[in-house]
Design an enzyme around this catalytic site. Structure first.
Site, PDB file in Angstrom:
ATOM      1  N   ALA A  61       0.832  -1.200   0.000  1.00  0.00           N
ATOM      2  CA  ALA A  61       0.000   0.000   0.000  1.00  0.00           C
ATOM      3  C   ALA A  61       0.872   1.256   0.000  1.00  0.00           C
ATOM      4  O   ALA A  61       1.967   1.280   0.556  1.00  0.00           O
ATOM      5  CB  ALA A  61      -0.925   0.002   1.207  1.00  0.00           C
ATOM      6  N   GLY A 106       1.524  -5.189   1.485  1.00  0.00           N
ATOM      7  CA  GLY A 106       0.305  -5.448   0.732  1.00  0.00           C
ATOM      8  C   GLY A 106       0.551  -6.153  -0.582  1.00  0.00           C
ATOM      9  O   GLY A 106      -0.335  -6.842  -1.102  1.00  0.00           O
ATOM     10  N   GLU A 109       0.551  -9.646   0.247  1.00  0.00           N
ATOM     11  CA  GLU A 109      -0.822 -10.075   0.525  1.00  0.00           C
ATOM     12  C   GLU A 109      -1.608 -10.338  -0.757  1.00  0.00           C
ATOM     13  O   GLU A 109      -2.476 -11.215  -0.786  1.00  0.00           O
ATOM     14  CB  GLU A 109      -1.509  -9.036   1.413  1.00  0.00           C
ATOM     15  CG  GLU A 109      -0.953  -9.071   2.831  1.00  0.00           C
ATOM     16  CD  GLU A 109      -1.328  -7.870   3.677  1.00  0.00           C
ATOM     17  OE1 GLU A 109      -1.733  -8.060   4.831  1.00  0.00           O
ATOM     18  OE2 GLU A 109      -1.211  -6.727   3.177  1.00  0.00           O
ATOM     19  N   GLU A 130       5.373  -4.501   7.723  1.00  0.00           N
ATOM     20  CA  GLU A 130       4.527  -3.420   8.239  1.00  0.00           C
ATOM     21  C   GLU A 130       4.897  -2.979   9.648  1.00  0.00           C
ATOM     22  O   GLU A 130       4.672  -1.823  10.026  1.00  0.00           O
ATOM     23  CB  GLU A 130       3.048  -3.850   8.215  1.00  0.00           C
ATOM     24  CG  GLU A 130       2.423  -3.922   6.838  1.00  0.00           C
ATOM     25  CD  GLU A 130       2.564  -5.281   6.181  1.00  0.00           C
ATOM     26  OE1 GLU A 130       1.840  -5.543   5.206  1.00  0.00           O
ATOM     27  OE2 GLU A 130       3.410  -6.096   6.641  1.00  0.00           O
TER      28      GLU A 130
END
Length: 256
Positions: A61, A106, A109, A130
């Site tokens: 992200a 992300g 992910e 993160e």
């Protein structure tokens, strides 16, 4: 940012948001549109998800988006990404992530939501860093990573923020195959194309039974498996497979 192409029965979703495929709301919207595109296209029987950038699959992200957005905007964004990645998991077509470079946060992910992960050999990292931002993996990492590599290994990666190179990722089950970088996309597409020649109705139901079964107690998973099997028993492909076996010829499957 996101393109969808089709060659034969293989769809290819390509990520393209330089410099690192860090994603924001527009990226999520376009990824959603691409996933819906392959879900709706009966001619697509397997999907390759990759990056056009030479050094990054995805860095995750966009931190600048998080800095500038309000809490309700963050919540809406995360919910949307959860929905998009869940669509990948629950589509009865195999998604293969072709990881050609750094696959972080992300981005990891997105790869975790795919059914298989093929990686390029090289000097880059995969992981969930993160914690270095004071947050936690929020697009499914805390749930999918331990299901894939086990609780202990997943916790180690998430609480330390440590990234692993492709060879270690292979050894712990984070990726399934490694190819020379220059061969990654071709080898991944070759694998996907081979799947489209199989009984794709059964392939899709194997995926769903496995995915759903891991989320259920054993009895529930077995019940789901029976339902899938009974559906396959009634298919043209099952009849063709049995007839071809008895006739000692190669089957010709039609995906129905």
């Amino acid at each position: 940012m996101i393109s969808l192409e089709r060659e034969g029965a293989v769809g290819q979703i390509s990520l393209h948001r330089p410099p690192a495929n860090a994603y924001n709301q527009q990226f999520a919207l376009e990824l959603d549109e691409a996933v819906e595109g392959v879900r709706a296209d009966d001619g697509v029987q397997a999907v390759v998800l990759t990056s056009t950038l030479p050094r990054f699959f995805s860095a995750g992200a966009d931190v600048k988006f998080f800095q500038a957005s309000t809490l309700p905007q963050k919540e809406k964004f995360i919910l949307h990404m959860h929905e998009v990645l869940r669509k990948i998991e629950l589509t009865p077509k195999v998604f293969i992530a072709a990881i050609n470079g750094h696959c972080l946060g992300g981005g990891m992910e997105i790869a975790l939501a795919c059914d298989l992960r093929f990686a390029a050999a090289g000097a880059y990292g995969l992981g969930q860093p993160e914690i270095s931002l004071g947050i936690l993996p929020g697009n499914g990492g805390t749930q999918r990573l331990p299901r894939l590599v086990g609780k202990g290994r997943a916790l180690d990666l998430m609480i330390t923020g440590r990234t692993v190179p492709p060879d270690e990722a292979l050894s712990i089950g984070l990726v399934d195959r490694i190819f020379p970088a220059e061969e990654l996309l071709a080898k991944t597409r070759e694998y996907a194309d081979a799947l489209t020649k199989r009984a794709t109705l059964a392939v899709g139901l194997i995926k769903l039974a496995t995915t759903r079964g891991l989320e259920l107690p054993l009895d529930g998973g077995l019940a789901y498996e029976r339902e899938a099997l009974f559906r396959v028993f009634a298919s043209e492909d099952a009849a063709e497979g049995v007839n071809a076996f008895l006739a000692k010829r190669a089957p010709v499957f039609k995906g129905r």
